[in-house]
Write a protein that holds these residues in place. Structure first.
Motif, short mmCIF file in Angstrom:
data_model
loop_
_atom_site.label_atom_id
_atom_site.label_comp_id
_atom_site.label_asym_id
_atom_site.label_seq_id
_atom_site.Cartn_x
_atom_site.Cartn_y
_atom_site.Cartn_z
N ILE A 431 -41.56 -22.58 -45.31
CA ILE A 431 -39.63 -21.67 -45.05
C ILE A 431 -39.04 -22.18 -44.11
N LEU A 432 -37.83 -22.48 -44.41
CA LEU A 432 -37.20 -23.22 -43.04
C LEU A 432 -37.58 -24.26 -42.89
N PRO A 433 -37.40 -25.00 -43.90
CA PRO A 433 -38.06 -26.85 -43.68
C PRO A 433 -37.26 -27.17 -42.78
N THR A 434 -37.57 -28.16 -42.34
CA THR A 434 -37.25 -29.00 -41.10
C THR A 434 -36.89 -30.33 -41.14
N THR A 435 -35.83 -31.01 -41.15
CA THR A 435 -35.47 -32.85 -42.02
C THR A 435 -34.63 -32.87 -41.20
N THR A 436 -34.23 -34.62 -41.27
CA THR A 436 -32.90 -35.08 -39.99
C THR A 436 -31.65 -35.57 -41.65
N ILE A 437 -30.32 -35.94 -40.89
CA ILE A 437 -30.27 -35.95 -42.20
C ILE A 437 -29.57 -38.05 -42.65
N GLY A 438 -30.64 -38.30 -41.48
CA GLY A 438 -30.68 -40.03 -42.25
C GLY A 438 -31.05 -41.16 -41.07
N SER A 439 -30.36 -41.05 -40.56
CA SER A 439 -29.81 -42.21 -39.08
C SER A 439 -30.88 -42.02 -38.20
N PHE A 440 -31.29 -42.90 -37.52
CA PHE A 440 -32.25 -42.93 -36.24
C PHE A 440 -31.23 -43.70 -35.40
N PRO A 441 -31.51 -43.60 -33.75
CA PRO A 441 -30.94 -44.18 -32.63
C PRO A 441 -30.50 -46.04 -33.37
N GLN A 442 -29.51 -46.46 -33.51
CA GLN A 442 -29.26 -47.48 -33.11
C GLN A 442 -29.12 -48.56 -32.13
N THR A 443 -30.26 -48.59 -31.78
CA THR A 443 -30.93 -49.14 -30.02
C THR A 443 -31.15 -51.00 -30.22
N VAL A 667 -30.57 -29.34 -52.81
CA VAL A 667 -30.09 -29.15 -51.38
C VAL A 667 -28.79 -29.73 -50.41
N ILE A 668 -28.38 -28.82 -49.80
CA ILE A 668 -27.04 -29.60 -49.01
C ILE A 668 -27.44 -29.23 -47.71
N THR A 669 -27.15 -30.31 -46.83
CA THR A 669 -26.56 -30.27 -44.99
C THR A 669 -25.42 -30.31 -45.23
N ILE A 670 -25.21 -30.26 -44.34
CA ILE A 670 -23.69 -29.97 -43.95
C ILE A 670 -23.68 -29.48 -42.63
N GLU A 671 -22.22 -30.37 -41.71
CA GLU A 671 -21.71 -30.06 -40.21
C GLU A 671 -21.50 -28.52 -40.06
N ASN A 672 -21.54 -27.90 -38.63
CA ASN A 672 -22.05 -26.58 -38.61
C ASN A 672 -21.45 -26.25 -37.32
N ILE A 693 -29.99 -25.34 -48.46
CA ILE A 693 -28.49 -25.33 -47.58
C ILE A 693 -28.98 -25.70 -45.85
N GLY A 694 -28.29 -26.52 -46.19
CA GLY A 694 -29.09 -26.82 -43.74
C GLY A 694 -27.89 -26.71 -43.64
N PRO A 695 -27.21 -25.62 -42.48
CA PRO A 695 -26.38 -25.59 -41.91
C PRO A 695 -26.44 -26.60 -40.96
N GLY A 696 -26.30 -27.05 -40.02
CA GLY A 696 -26.62 -28.23 -38.58
C GLY A 696 -26.38 -27.29 -37.68
N TRP A 728 -32.22 -24.62 -44.99
CA TRP A 728 -33.22 -25.60 -44.16
C TRP A 728 -32.64 -25.40 -42.84
N VAL A 729 -33.73 -26.64 -42.15
CA VAL A 729 -32.85 -26.83 -40.65
C VAL A 729 -33.22 -28.11 -39.86
N ASN A 730 -31.78 -28.24 -39.58
CA ASN A 730 -30.96 -29.72 -39.26
C ASN A 730 -30.07 -29.55 -38.34
N PRO A 731 -29.74 -31.08 -37.97
CA PRO A 731 -28.87 -31.25 -37.12
C PRO A 731 -27.64 -31.38 -37.86
#
Ligand SMILES: Nc1nc2c(c(=O)[nH]1)N[C@@H](CNc1ccc(C(=O)N[C@@H](CCC(=O)N[C@@H](CCC(=O)N[C@@H](CCC(=O)O)C(=O)O)C(=O)O)C(=O)O)cc1)CN2
Ligand SMILES: [Zn+2]
Length: 765
Positions: A431-443, A667-672, A693-696, A728-731
């Motif tokens: 429950i409350l799965p965690t994920t990120t939106i895709g990119s990691f730091p562009q070093t 699933v939609i992840t959304i800025e919040n 739905i994953g509101p940031g 969902w839980v995400n940035p």
């Protein structure tokens, strides 16, 4: 005919300002170094326009971050939490508002009308005390004057400023921002008088909100503002509107304002404005600044057509009553075509960037004065003709396939609830799965290898090895952090749109065609010049490799058709919807190849869906219809067990929530987080959302590291309006602009917050 430029890119032809800002922020250079770079850029732009022969050259279009934030500084509306104690707003206060600091988060940032430019949202309440707190406009005017260049200082107009603001923290969200107009106008009045004293003859007020469908009380605010600002002043007022057709009521209101000397209109995006002008004329001895050169695209102007338009306008309005101008600020286009070394000469002949547009404006003005430069006009005419007939532009098979899509509909057969049940059988997520939106730091290392493979300093194999190593380390990190649904981190991508543009037919890309997106961040929009198709799979190998490294689900990561469209320079010889359908077909086959390659979760980002919404209400339904359809085309062929995610930035979604539901993603992840949970209010109002739905839970645009309890509290607020099984839980967005030392603790805290809430849910059951 006189000529005018609404505004000019400030980043510099090689992004000089970006590098100066970032090195100042990193403490590597001083404020004086930054100021020097900025001054050099301003001077070179003024000189360029003066040499070209522009009559009305703008000043104060430069900014260290954003022109709306500059206005906040101008009127001293610094939110109290930044501890500003009055006086001139200096760099530390200014950049704290823009980027946050150790103690305070940044102010909210959002899209500037329907562009990919972002402004800093003013926070205002009944207690705000407006005082003139920045001399920037006056200083820039004087700076140009010292060079012997007369300029038109530009400012964001007071009504647009208030309409773009939001109620400050602790102030009722129903607070009437326009009630502040009376106390704001005296500061503007003071600016005008200081400019006048310095010698200014004109002041330009940017009021793009005049193109929106405005209620009467907003129109009244314009009337009041310019009656007050124009009274008893020696300078002439130019009210600049842009980005769409100006509604008849707003146009009539402007023409009736006694103290307004000139009105600027966008004749590129505003396709009906000409007929309005023909109908209403321009009473009151005003001058029309006619925006015929496109400030938002890179196509060479059709000079003969522009001359024709202006001749027509002069006939209606009278000689001397029309000034040739750009449709809007050139901020939204690339800087200088001269720096494009990799485009062939035919394609180059079809294009004009900001520097070339300045020349176009002057060429048009001269032609109207009977001093037509035949050479410029004939080169232009043959370029227009070659673009119309070029075989590079047209692909009949693509046209046919995309054309067939327009009349039909595309949907997944099974409803989302049942699909999610099927997916869960094999994904087995907590429950409350965690994920990120895709990119990691562009070093810097990543950018270096990308640069080196492009310049052939390293081989393709060495490059692939470096990217694989990066993916492996991103996967390992996420497993260590105990994130549930993983990403590969997008290290092989320079940008989420440019990367796809580079691999699709019908696109070309530039080497220096940068456009400011926010602060120091720029994008290089690809150019769609022809029919679009996908010659080869674009992401499948990288996705398969990434999935092979982990037992956890790995998201395939694509950019959706609407976002590719909205973040590219789009061809102007066919409707945008036709181009979008062509892109949708290419993404559809990519989705199907990912599925066939064993990828069970596929994210298709539609970060720019909202941004493309037309500003005028009458045009919105049609856009949403084809845009949402284009997205569904990409997903309608997948199995129920394949989980489709989408992601969107900038949360003004309440008015289009039904279209978002209609996209039918799983699933939609959304800025919040940076917008005070505005997003959640739509669910409070009873809209039901059956999909995930994953509101940031935290803002990724700021270097600040959010703590666990702050994020846990955000999740609690979400649980008050959304069912736990859909959450969902995400940035808020991807992490590419951040550094690892920010990302690792932030994600650690995020996962902790999710676990705390899982425990709370379990104990209340
Ligand atoms: N198109 C688009 N629009 C968007 C977003 C987005 O991701 N893409 N996100 C939202 C927020 N906007 C954003 C806009 C830009 C960036 C961003 O990070 N831009 C990068 C540039 C990205 C890029 O394409 N980089 C290239 C080129 C890198 C580069 O400049 N190389 C220099 C060397 C620099 C170095 O060595 O460090 C060179 O070649 O000279 C790459 O990584 O390959 C930046 O300004 O820094 C982030 C968010 C909304 N709009
Ligand atoms: Zn995003």
């Amino acid at each position: 005919m006189a000529s005018h430029i609404v505004g000019y890119p400030r980043m510099g032809p090689k992004r000089e300002l970006k590098f100066a800002l970032e090195s100042f922020w990193d403490g590597k250079t001083t404020a004086a170094d930054l100021e020097k770079t900025a001054k050099d850029l301003r001077i070179s732009i003024w000189k360029q326009m003066a040499d070209a022969g522009i009559t009305f050259i703008p000043s104060n279009t430069f900014s260290y971050y954003d022109q709306v934030l500059d206005t906040t500084a101008l009127v001293g509306a610094v939110p109290p939490r930044y501890g500003w104690s009055g006086g001139e707003v200096a760099f530390d206060t200014y950049f704290s508002m823009a980027r946050g600091n150790a103690k305070q988060p940044a102010m909210e940032m959002t899209k500037w009308f329907d562009t990919n430019y972002h402004y800093i949202v003013p926070e205002l309440g009944p207690d705000v005390k407006f005082t003139l707190s920045s001399r920037k406009a006056v200083q820039e005017y004087k700076e140009a004057k010292e060079l012997g260049i007369e300029t038109v200082p530009t400012v964001v107009g007071p009504v647009t400023y208030l309409l773009l603001a939001k109620p400050a923290k602790g102030v009722s969200k129903d607070f009437d921002l326009l009630s502040l107009l009376d106390s704001l106008l005296p500061v503007y009045k003071q600016v005008i008088s200081e400019l006048e004293e310095a010698g200014a003859k004109w002041v330009q007020f940017d009021e793009p909100s005049l193109v929106l469908d405005l209620e009467q009380h907003k129109l009244d605010a314009f009337k009041k503002a310019y009656s007050v600002l124009g009274a008893n002043v020696g300078v002439k007022l130019l009210i600049e509107t842009y980005f769409a057709d100006i509604p008849a009521e707003s146009y009539k209101l402007l023409t009736n304002l006694e103290h307004v000397a000139a009105i600027g209109v966008d004749l590129v995006r505003g396709v009906k404005t000409i007929s309005l002008i023909k109908e209403v004329g321009l009473p009151g001895k005003k001058t029309l600044f006619a925006g015929v050169v496109d400030g938002r695209n890179i196509w060479a102007n059709d000079l003969a057509a522009s001359v024709k338009t202006l001749v027509e306008l002069e006939k209606i309005l009278g000689k001397g009553k029309v000034v040739v101008s750009t449709s809007c600020s050139l901020l939204h286009t690339a800087v200088d075509l001269q720096n494009e070394t990799k485009l062939d000469s035919e394609l180059k002949s079809w294009l004009a960037f900001a520097a070339q547009k300045v020349v176009e404006v002057v060429a048009i003005a001269h032609a109207l004065d009977g001093k037509k430069n035949e050479e410029i006009f004939s080169v232009n005419a043959s370029a227009q003709a070659s673009r119309r007939s070029s075989s590079r532009v047209h692909n009949e098979a693509v046209k046919k396939a995309a054309g067939a899509l327009l009349g039909s509909d595309h949907r997944r057969a099974t409803p989302v609830g049942a699909r999610l049940d099927e997916q869960q059988k094999h994904l087995k997520l907590p429950i409350l799965p965690t994920t990120t939106i895709g990119s990691f730091p562009q070093t810097p290392e990543l950018r270096r290898v990308r640069r080196e493979v492009k310049s052939k300093k390293i081989t393709e194999e060495e490059y692939n090895k470096a990217i694989k190593a990066e993916i492996a380390s991103v996967v390992e990190l996420q497993e260590k952090l105990d994130i549930d649904v993983l990403v590969h981190g997008e290290p092989e991508r320079n940008d989420m749109v440019e990367y796809f543009g580079e691999q699709l037919q019908g696109f070309v890309f530039t080497v220096n065609g940068w456009v400011q997106s926010y602060g120091s961040r720029c994008v290089k929009p690809p150019i769609i010049y022809g029919d679009v198709s996908r010659p080869n799979a674009m992401t499948v190998e990288w996705s398969k490799y990434s999935q092979s490294l982990t037992a956890r689900p790995m998201k395939g990561m694509l950019t959706g058709p609407v976002t590719i469209l909205n973040w590219s320079f789009v061809r102007d010889d066919q409707p945008r919807s036709d181009t979008c359908m062509q892109i949708a077909l290419s993404i559809k086959v990519e989705v199907e190849d990912l599925e066939a390659g064993g990828i069970q979760v596929i994210q298709i980002d539609e970060a720019a869906l909202r941004e493309g919404l037309p500003l005028r209400k009458a045009e919105q339904a049609n856009y949403l219809d084809w845009a949402v359809h284009a997205f569904r085309i990409t997903t309608s062929g997948v199995k129920d067990t394949t989980q489709i995610h989408t992601h969107m930035c900038y949360s003004n979604f309440n008015d289009i929530i039904h279209s978002i539901i209609d996209m039918d993603a799983d699933v939609i992840t959304i800025e919040n987080s940076r917008s005070d949970e505005k997003l959640l209010s739509v669910f409070k109002e009873g809209v039901t959302y059956a999909a995930g739905i994953g509101p940031g839970v935290y803002d990724i645009h700021s270097p600040r590291i959010p703590d666990t309890e702050e994020m846990a509290e955000r999740i609690r607020k979400m649980l008050a309006v959304l069912e736990s099984k859909v959450l969902w839980v995400n940035p808020d967005c991807g992490l590419k602009t951040r550094k690892y030392q920010e990302v690792v603790p932030a994600l650690t805290n995020m996962v902790k917050a999710a676990k705390i809430l899982r425990a709370e849910l379990a104990s209340t059951k």
